[in-house]
Design an enzyme around this catalytic site. Structure first.
Site, short mmCIF file in Angstrom:
data_model
loop_
_atom_site.label_atom_id
_atom_site.label_comp_id
_atom_site.label_asym_id
_atom_site.label_seq_id
_atom_site.Cartn_x
_atom_site.Cartn_y
_atom_site.Cartn_z
N CYS A 125 -5.15 12.58 13.77
CA CYS A 125 -5.52 11.31 14.42
C CYS A 125 -7.00 11.23 14.79
O CYS A 125 -7.62 10.18 14.68
CB CYS A 125 -4.64 11.04 15.64
SG CYS A 125 -4.66 12.34 16.88
N CYS A 148 -1.67 9.79 13.08
CA CYS A 148 -1.56 11.25 12.96
C CYS A 148 -1.27 11.71 11.54
O CYS A 148 -1.16 12.91 11.28
CB CYS A 148 -0.49 11.77 13.91
SG CYS A 148 -0.83 11.35 15.63
N LYS A 180 7.95 16.17 20.99
CA LYS A 180 6.84 15.37 21.51
C LYS A 180 7.24 13.90 21.50
O LYS A 180 7.61 13.35 20.46
CB LYS A 180 5.60 15.59 20.63
CG LYS A 180 4.42 14.71 21.03
CD LYS A 180 3.17 15.06 20.24
CE LYS A 180 2.06 14.08 20.56
NZ LYS A 180 0.82 14.38 19.83
N ARG A 201 -6.39 9.82 24.89
CA ARG A 201 -6.89 9.06 23.73
C ARG A 201 -8.30 8.56 23.98
O ARG A 201 -9.09 8.41 23.06
CB ARG A 201 -5.92 7.93 23.40
CG ARG A 201 -4.63 8.50 22.84
CD ARG A 201 -3.58 7.47 22.53
NE ARG A 201 -2.33 8.12 22.16
CZ ARG A 201 -1.18 7.49 22.02
NH1 ARG A 201 -1.12 6.19 22.22
NH2 ARG A 201 -0.11 8.17 21.68
N ARG A 259 2.78 4.98 17.79
CA ARG A 259 3.21 6.22 17.15
C ARG A 259 4.74 6.37 17.15
O ARG A 259 5.28 7.45 17.00
CB ARG A 259 2.60 7.42 17.87
CG ARG A 259 1.08 7.41 17.99
CD ARG A 259 0.54 8.82 18.04
NE ARG A 259 -0.82 8.97 18.52
CZ ARG A 259 -1.92 8.61 17.86
NH1 ARG A 259 -1.83 8.01 16.70
NH2 ARG A 259 -3.11 8.85 18.38
N GLU A 310 15.04 18.25 17.36
CA GLU A 310 13.68 18.42 16.81
C GLU A 310 13.18 19.85 17.02
O GLU A 310 12.57 20.44 16.13
CB GLU A 310 12.71 17.44 17.50
CG GLU A 310 12.71 16.05 16.90
CD GLU A 310 11.89 15.96 15.62
OE1 GLU A 310 11.44 17.00 15.12
OE2 GLU A 310 11.70 14.83 15.13
N LYS A 315 6.59 17.92 25.38
CA LYS A 315 5.41 17.15 25.77
C LYS A 315 5.73 15.68 25.80
O LYS A 315 6.29 15.19 24.83
CB LYS A 315 4.30 17.41 24.75
CG LYS A 315 3.06 16.61 24.97
CD LYS A 315 2.11 16.78 23.84
CE LYS A 315 0.98 15.82 24.05
NZ LYS A 315 0.20 15.63 22.88
N SER A 326 -2.39 14.49 29.87
CA SER A 326 -3.52 13.83 30.52
C SER A 326 -3.09 12.81 31.58
O SER A 326 -3.67 12.76 32.67
CB SER A 326 -4.38 13.15 29.46
OG SER A 326 -3.62 12.23 28.69
N TYR A 345 -4.55 20.62 32.32
CA TYR A 345 -5.95 20.38 32.70
C TYR A 345 -6.20 20.87 34.12
O TYR A 345 -7.34 20.99 34.55
CB TYR A 345 -6.28 18.88 32.57
CG TYR A 345 -5.97 18.36 31.18
CD1 TYR A 345 -6.88 18.55 30.14
CD2 TYR A 345 -4.75 17.73 30.90
CE1 TYR A 345 -6.58 18.11 28.85
CE2 TYR A 345 -4.45 17.29 29.62
CZ TYR A 345 -5.37 17.48 28.60
OH TYR A 345 -5.07 17.06 27.33
#
Ligand code: PBG
Length: 322
Positions: free
Chosen positions: A119, A127, A192, A202, A214, A230, A245, A271, A310
């Protein structure tokens, strides 16, 4: 009337002795946004986070090592975009150069993980390969494999595909093995979700899709069984580690997968989760020193072995985890 669980909460020392989960600095993974040049610039939507060129990155990671923060996850942020993600598959591209610089500086003291996704280097911001408005699964696999190989050859310990194409773990594993990169591990972003919690990222990584969303490749946030499926599929394809995630709204999914797999499981404290805390703390509405360990601790309690966050550096710098 003999039930008195409060007995064991009476003193801080008692509570500490009986805590069921604890976080160790070695479980934390610090993400980094890497840019060309030797500069640094703040990410407005993520207070405390900067995009860094190679020199500041190397310096920052050195400081983090002193804190016991040894694992990094690298994202390349580039203006060099086209329809084939050429900058992502370049063996001398930004991320491979960052990997080499960190390895040269710190050897095996640092665990280098790299995000593998198209991406950030596709002109359309999707992506995978885009054709007539559709993201093509199988056409994307060779590009993802080439990107992973560029990172592996540069010396990454772990490549982490985050694109959510089907069968990309198998494709990457095959390609790596074919050329002898059998020791490079794959951390699959296996479960995800198509999440609004990626908004600030982003902005940081300049990777928002130009048109559409997405949802044809990332998971529907309403689906718990599909999320488990998954991750199981990626384990079968040869992933070495799995991931959920975002993390905070998906603790049930973390618990499900931890129950089902013997592989190490990562939680990505993304984020939006970070920036919500930062915004509320700036207003004095929540106390960061206690809310951050509560948030990270909840992911460990749910069953995550490692946490990408983060908050990692600041939590260790300020001693929030102890
Ligand atoms: C790339 C990628 C994204 C994130 C990690 N890798 C964004 C997305 O899928 O849109 C999000 C990380 C974060 O929000 O912290 N595909």
């Amino acid at each position: 009337m003999t039930d008195r669980p409060r007995r064991l909460r009476r003193t801080a020392a008692l509570r500490e002795a009986l805590a069921e989960t604890r976080l160790h600095p070695a479980q934390l993974i610090q993400p980094h946004f890497v840019v060309e040049g030797d500069g640094r610039s703040p990410v407005d939507s993520m207070p405390g986070v900067e995009r860094m060129g190679l020199a500041p990155l190397v310096e920052r990671v050195g400081n983090d090592l002193q804190l016991g923060l040894a694992s990094v996850l690298l994202f390349g942020v580039t203006e060099d975009k086209d329809e084939k993600a050429s900058s992502a598959t370049d063996p001398d591209g930004l991320v491979p150069r960052a990997v080499r610089a960190l390895r040269d500086a710190y050897g095996d003291r640092v665990v280098i993980m790299t995000d593998v996704c198209l991406c950030g280097s596709m002109s359309h911001g999707h992506c995978g390969v885009l054709h007539e408005g559709e993201v093509l699964n199988d056409d994307s696999l060779p590009l993802l494999s080439a990107m992973a190989l560029a990172h592996a050859r540069a010396g990454a310990d772990v490549v982490a595909p985050s694109d959510m194409m089907d069968q990309r773990v198998a494709a990457i594993r095959d390609r790596l093995d074919e050329v002898g990169c059998t020791d490079t591990a794959i951390l699959s972003y296996s479960s995800k979700f198509a999440s609004a919690f990626y908004g600030p990222f982003r902005d940081a990584a300049d990777s928002a899709p130009g048109a559409g969303d997405r949802k044809t490749y990332q998971l529907d946030p309403r689906n718990r069984r599909e999320a488990l499926l998954e991750s199981v599929l990626d384990e079968n394809e040869g992933a070495d580690m799995l991931m959920v995630k975002p993390a905070l709204s998906y603790l049930d999914v973390i618990a499900d997968i931890a129950d089902e797999t013997s592989l190490p499981l990562a939680a990505y404290n993304v984020s939006g989760e970070y920036s919500m805390v930062k915004a509320a703390a700036a207003k004095g509405w929540v106390d960061e020193a206690t809310i951050v360990p509560e948030i990270l601790g909840s992911m460990a309690r749910a069953g995550a072995d490692v946490i990408i966050s983060y908050h990692a550096r600041e939590a260790l710098e300020h001693g929030w985890l102890t």
